[in-house]
Each structure stands twice: as C-alpha cells, then as structure tokens.
Scaffold this motif. Structure first.
Motif, PDB file in Angstrom:
ATOM      1  N   ILE A   1       0.834  -1.205   0.000  1.00 27.29           N
ATOM      2  CA  ILE A   1       0.000   0.000   0.000  1.00 27.29           C
ATOM      3  C   ILE A   1       0.867   1.253   0.000  1.00 27.29           C
ATOM      4  O   ILE A   1       0.616   2.206  -0.750  1.00 27.29           O
ATOM      5  CB  ILE A   1      -0.948  -0.007   1.215  1.00 27.29           C
ATOM      6  N   ASN A   2       1.892   1.260   0.825  1.00 27.68           N
ATOM      7  CA  ASN A   2       2.794   2.410   0.853  1.00 27.68           C
ATOM      8  C   ASN A   2       3.498   2.599  -0.484  1.00 27.68           C
ATOM      9  O   ASN A   2       3.720   3.733  -0.928  1.00 27.68           O
ATOM     10  CB  ASN A   2       3.822   2.245   1.974  1.00 27.68           C
ATOM     11  N   LEU A   3       3.843   1.500  -1.135  1.00 30.47           N
ATOM     12  CA  LEU A   3       4.503   1.574  -2.437  1.00 30.47           C
ATOM     13  C   LEU A   3       3.594   2.226  -3.475  1.00 30.47           C
ATOM     14  O   LEU A   3       4.019   3.119  -4.221  1.00 30.47           O
ATOM     15  CB  LEU A   3       4.903   0.170  -2.892  1.00 30.47           C
ATOM     16  N   VAL A   4       2.341   1.806  -3.527  1.00 34.78           N
ATOM     17  CA  VAL A   4       1.408   2.358  -4.513  1.00 34.78           C
ATOM     18  C   VAL A   4       1.094   3.823  -4.202  1.00 34.78           C
ATOM     19  O   VAL A   4       0.969   4.650  -5.113  1.00 34.78           O
ATOM     20  CB  VAL A   4       0.125   1.507  -4.572  1.00 34.78           C
ATOM     21  N   LEU A   5       0.992   4.174  -2.931  1.00 34.87           N
ATOM     22  CA  LEU A   5       0.801   5.581  -2.569  1.00 34.87           C
ATOM     23  C   LEU A   5       1.986   6.431  -3.011  1.00 34.87           C
ATOM     24  O   LEU A   5       1.822   7.585  -3.432  1.00 34.87           O
ATOM     25  CB  LEU A   5       0.592   5.712  -1.059  1.00 34.87           C
ATOM     26  N   GLU A   6       3.183   5.859  -2.936  1.00 30.90           N
ATOM     27  CA  GLU A   6       4.363   6.584  -3.399  1.00 30.90           C
ATOM     28  C   GLU A   6       4.348   6.749  -4.916  1.00 30.90           C
ATOM     29  O   GLU A   6       4.778   7.774  -5.445  1.00 30.90           O
ATOM     30  CB  GLU A   6       5.641   5.863  -2.954  1.00 30.90           C
ATOM     31  N   GLU A   7       3.852   5.748  -5.628  1.00 28.42           N
ATOM     32  CA  GLU A   7       3.695   5.887  -7.078  1.00 28.42           C
ATOM     33  C   GLU A   7       2.775   7.060  -7.406  1.00 28.42           C
ATOM     34  O   GLU A   7       3.050   7.858  -8.306  1.00 28.42           O
ATOM     35  CB  GLU A   7       3.114   4.605  -7.669  1.00 28.42           C
ATOM     36  N   LEU A   8       1.677   7.149  -6.666  1.00 28.75           N
ATOM     37  CA  LEU A   8       0.732   8.247  -6.873  1.00 28.75           C
ATOM     38  C   LEU A   8       1.366   9.593  -6.542  1.00 28.75           C
ATOM     39  O   LEU A   8       1.165  10.580  -7.250  1.00 28.75           O
ATOM     40  CB  LEU A   8      -0.507   8.041  -6.000  1.00 28.75           C
ATOM     41  N   ARG A   9       2.120   9.632  -5.464  1.00 29.52           N
ATOM     42  CA  ARG A   9       2.745  10.888  -5.050  1.00 29.52           C
ATOM     43  C   ARG A   9       3.733  11.384  -6.095  1.00 29.52           C
ATOM     44  O   ARG A   9       3.761  12.571  -6.431  1.00 29.52           O
ATOM     45  CB  ARG A   9       3.459  10.698  -3.708  1.00 29.52           C
ATOM     46  N   VAL A  10       4.543  10.477  -6.614  1.00 32.87           N
ATOM     47  CA  VAL A  10       5.516  10.860  -7.640  1.00 32.87           C
ATOM     48  C   VAL A  10       4.798  11.352  -8.890  1.00 32.87           C
ATOM     49  O   VAL A  10       5.187  12.336  -9.509  1.00 32.87           O
ATOM     50  CB  VAL A  10       6.446   9.671  -7.971  1.00 32.87           C
ATOM     51  N   GLU A  11       3.710  10.670  -9.246  1.00 34.17           N
ATOM     52  CA  GLU A  11       2.951  11.066 -10.433  1.00 34.17           C
ATOM     53  C   GLU A  11       2.340  12.451 -10.244  1.00 34.17           C
ATOM     54  O   GLU A  11       2.358  13.281 -11.141  1.00 34.17           O
ATOM     55  CB  GLU A  11       1.848  10.044 -10.706  1.00 34.17           C
ATOM     56  N   GLU A  12       1.817  12.699  -9.031  1.00 35.61           N
ATOM     57  CA  GLU A  12       1.195  13.989  -8.767  1.00 35.61           C
ATOM     58  C   GLU A  12       2.212  15.115  -8.778  1.00 35.61           C
ATOM     59  O   GLU A  12       1.883  16.263  -9.016  1.00 35.61           O
ATOM     60  CB  GLU A  12       0.482  13.950  -7.410  1.00 35.61           C
ATOM     61  N   GLY A  13       3.468  14.790  -8.525  1.00 39.36           N
ATOM     62  CA  GLY A  13       4.508  15.805  -8.523  1.00 39.36           C
ATOM     63  C   GLY A  13       4.943  16.226  -9.907  1.00 39.36           C
ATOM     64  O   GLY A  13       5.867  17.021 -10.053  1.00 39.36           O
ATOM     65  N   GLY A  14       4.314  15.677 -10.915  1.00 39.45           N
ATOM     66  CA  GLY A  14       4.640  16.051 -12.283  1.00 39.45           C
ATOM     67  C   GLY A  14       5.880  15.376 -12.815  1.00 39.45           C
ATOM     68  O   GLY A  14       6.429  15.770 -13.841  1.00 39.45           O
ATOM     69  N   LYS A  15       6.346  14.328 -12.115  1.00 37.52           N
ATOM     70  CA  LYS A  15       7.547  13.621 -12.540  1.00 37.52           C
ATOM     71  C   LYS A  15       7.163  12.314 -13.227  1.00 37.52           C
ATOM     72  O   LYS A  15       5.996  11.947 -13.296  1.00 37.52           O
ATOM     73  CB  LYS A  15       8.430  13.321 -11.323  1.00 37.52           C
ATOM     74  N   PHE A  16       8.166  11.620 -13.710  1.00 36.61           N
ATOM     75  CA  PHE A  16       7.944  10.286 -14.259  1.00 36.61           C
ATOM     76  C   PHE A  16       7.360   9.396 -13.168  1.00 36.61           C
ATOM     77  O   PHE A  16       7.851   9.370 -12.044  1.00 36.61           O
ATOM     78  CB  PHE A  16       9.275   9.712 -14.749  1.00 36.61           C
TER      79      PHE A  16
END
Length: 350
Positions: A219-234
C-alpha cells in the motif's frame, strides 16, 4: 540512447537485484537510468552519455553498515567485512565497470548459476538457502549440498541492488524482505524517494504476521507511485513485490517462505476517483495496528482481501471493519461512504 540487456537466470531476487544494481551504476555514471522488465530480460536505459570519470559517484550508493549487515545477515562479522571489501574494491575499478557494461550491450544467454566464486547468501536469494545438492551415491547418505556460487560481476551487482532497493523489516518473529519488481521505473525515484519514504513509514514487522506486513509495504509503495505522479515527474510502475520470509532459531536464520505479492488490485484502486480515500484509510489501519495487541484480525483480513480481491474476502473484511467501528472501546478508522464501497466493489471478483 544507451541500452543494456540483463537476461534473467530464473532466480527472482538475484535477477531483480542485479537489474537495480546495474541501473544504479548507469545512473551514477550518467545521471539518469530507467529499469524495465521485458519478460525474459531487464532493460536498463539512459538518454545521457556515460562518463567514467564519475566512477566515484557509485560510492554514494554503497549504503551504511546497517544495509550491509542486513544483506549479509547469515554470515559472521569477519567474513562480512572481507566480502564487503571485495565488492567495494570491485565497484571502484573503472575497468571492471567497463567490462560489465560492454558485456551487456547485446542480449545474450542468461548467466550460469554455480560457476563463480562468490556465495549467494540466503538474505540475497531465498532459493539459494540449501545450496546445490551434490550427487548421493548411497541412499543412507545425506548432504546439505554446496553453496550456490556466482561470478564477482553478478554478485557485486546483486549486492548493490539489495543495499539500495530491498526493503527489510524485523521483529522477534523474524524478517520480511521485499523488492518491488519494476515494469518501468527510474532509479532516482526508487532509491532517493520511494524506498526511503517506505522505510520511514513502515517501522517494522506487523504484529499480525508477515503477510499483513507485505500488504502494508504494498500500500505504501502504490501511494508513493501516486505521489511521484502527482509531482509532475515520471511515475514509476511496479508489477509486484518479490518477497522472502526468514525466522530465527537460536543463532541461526532459517527460510520460512517466499513468493510474489500482487499489486494489480491496488493499481486498479489507484486509478479510480476514490484512490486517496481508500489507500490512505488502509494505510492507517495497518500503521495504527502494527504494534497494538488485540487488533490482529482486521489487518489480516484486509491483507487477504488486497492479495485476493474476491467478493467473499471483501465481505469478511467489511464485516470486521464495521464491528470494530461499533465497539466503543476500540480505535476508530472511520466508516466508508457509499460511493467508496461501490468504487472498490467494481474491481472485486466473484
């Protein structure tokens, strides 16, 4: 575009750790590297040219003593220091790095397991625990087998990958170690952001057991994927968590189990409108019950539902969640809105 092809040998931890290790080297020399799973091999790419004058940058990724100690958990301190010294010296030699990269510019046959001089230790590859069985001529004879040996090239790549990408969590029950298997991920995001934040968030093994611990990491891993995506990064994408579980008997570490924890269902949730509401609530459930006695049933049923999202598992989890909310003496995690329940059930199998 610089491309390097790392064929899989069929040992999940060994393969993915080498891929990350190679990705770290390419990133250190160029400032950019992406690791992709292509089925039978891992592809490591960089749009930038490699500068071998940056060889010292690899030392940034050699980790601290704790990372080395956990990677070499099953060997003594003396042997651990000697092994560490060999790896550090190998990775600091320009010609060694050139040879590794030159050898992987074209797709070749997988490496041969058992043909090198370095031992593949249990915390690096659970499948290597019992070694390779020697031929037994008499039925009454028993042999533990010889240690699994690999080349210094592959061993060093694997160690470098483990130090930086493997998530290890301990308790008096034992240890869980897990590596996110990449579909396509940028090394910078995994090493400098995602893994560090997961390590900070997941403090140790969940008291409900190793399986809820894996679900919490997922769950933490997928939340981090979302966070990185929301930051406008790859946005890195991972296909699964490759995991191993070890227990301790006296002074010896023993393998318990290993496998692959799926991320498919969590990715479906992540792409929905209810992603943050659902994933953050589930994160809180695991985090708030991690070290609290008497709450083992709720995270256990939630973990089972996440790994196997069937209607029956969903029903079991929701009933336990509601029972918890109605008990005035228990921690409250909050009820679900109707739209959230309906959103989740749309991804649930029969």
């Amino acid at each position: 575009m610089n491309r390097y092809f790392l064929p899989k040998a069929g040992w999940e931890f060994f393969d993915v750790s080498r891929a990350y290790g190679l990705g770290i080297i390419v990133h250190a020399l160029s400032g950019d590297a992406v690791v992709s799973d292509m089925g039978g091999f891992y592809l490591i790419e960089s749009k930038r040219e490699l500068n071998f004058e940056r060889i010292d940058q690899i030392h940034r990724f050699l980790g601290d003593d704790r990372a080395w100690n956990r990677t070499f958990l099953t060997i003594g301190s003396g042997q651990r220091e000697k092994t560490k010294k060999r790896v550090v010296e190998f990775l600091g030699n320009v010609e060694n790095i050139r040879n590794i990269l030159d050898d992987l510019k074209e797709l070749k046959s997988p490496v041969s397991i058992g043909s090198g001089k370095e031992t593949l230790y249990q915390p690096m590859e659970l499948a290597a625990t019992k070694g390779i069985r020697d031929e037994i001529l008499l039925k009454k004879q028993y042999s533990e087998g010889s240690s699994v040996k690999v080349s210094i090239n592959d061993f060093s790549l694997s160690v470098l990958g483990h130090i930086n990408a493997t998530i290890r969590k301990f308790s008096n029950m034992g240890m869980v170690f897990a590596v996110p298997s990449p579909t396509r991920t940028r090394i910078l995001h995994l090493i400098d952001e995602i893994k560090k934040r997961i390590d900070d968030s997941v403090k140790g093994l969940h008291r409900a057991g190793w399986f809820p611990s894996l679900a919490q990491i997922a769950i933490n891993l997928v939340l981090e994927e979302l966070r990185v995506e929301e930051g406008g990064k790859f946005a890195p994408k991972f296909g699964s968590l490759i995991y191993g579980v070890m227990t301790r008997t006296g002074n010896q570490w023993k393998p318990l189990t290993g496998g692959i924890f799926p991320l498919d269902f969590l990715h479906q949730i992540a792409e929905s409108n209810e992603a943050k509401d659902v994933l953050n609530k589930w994160k809180d459930i695991f985090e708030w019950t991690a070290f609290r006695k008497g709450y083992e049933d709720l995270p256990s049923t939630l973990a089972e539902f996440i790994a196997n999202p069937s209607l029956s598992n969903y029903e079991r989890y929701i009933k336990l969640h509601l029972r918890n909310e109605l008990d005035k003496d228990r921690i409250k995690f909050g009820s679900y809105e109707k739209r959230v329940l309906e959103g989740v059930v749309s991804f649930v199998g029969v």
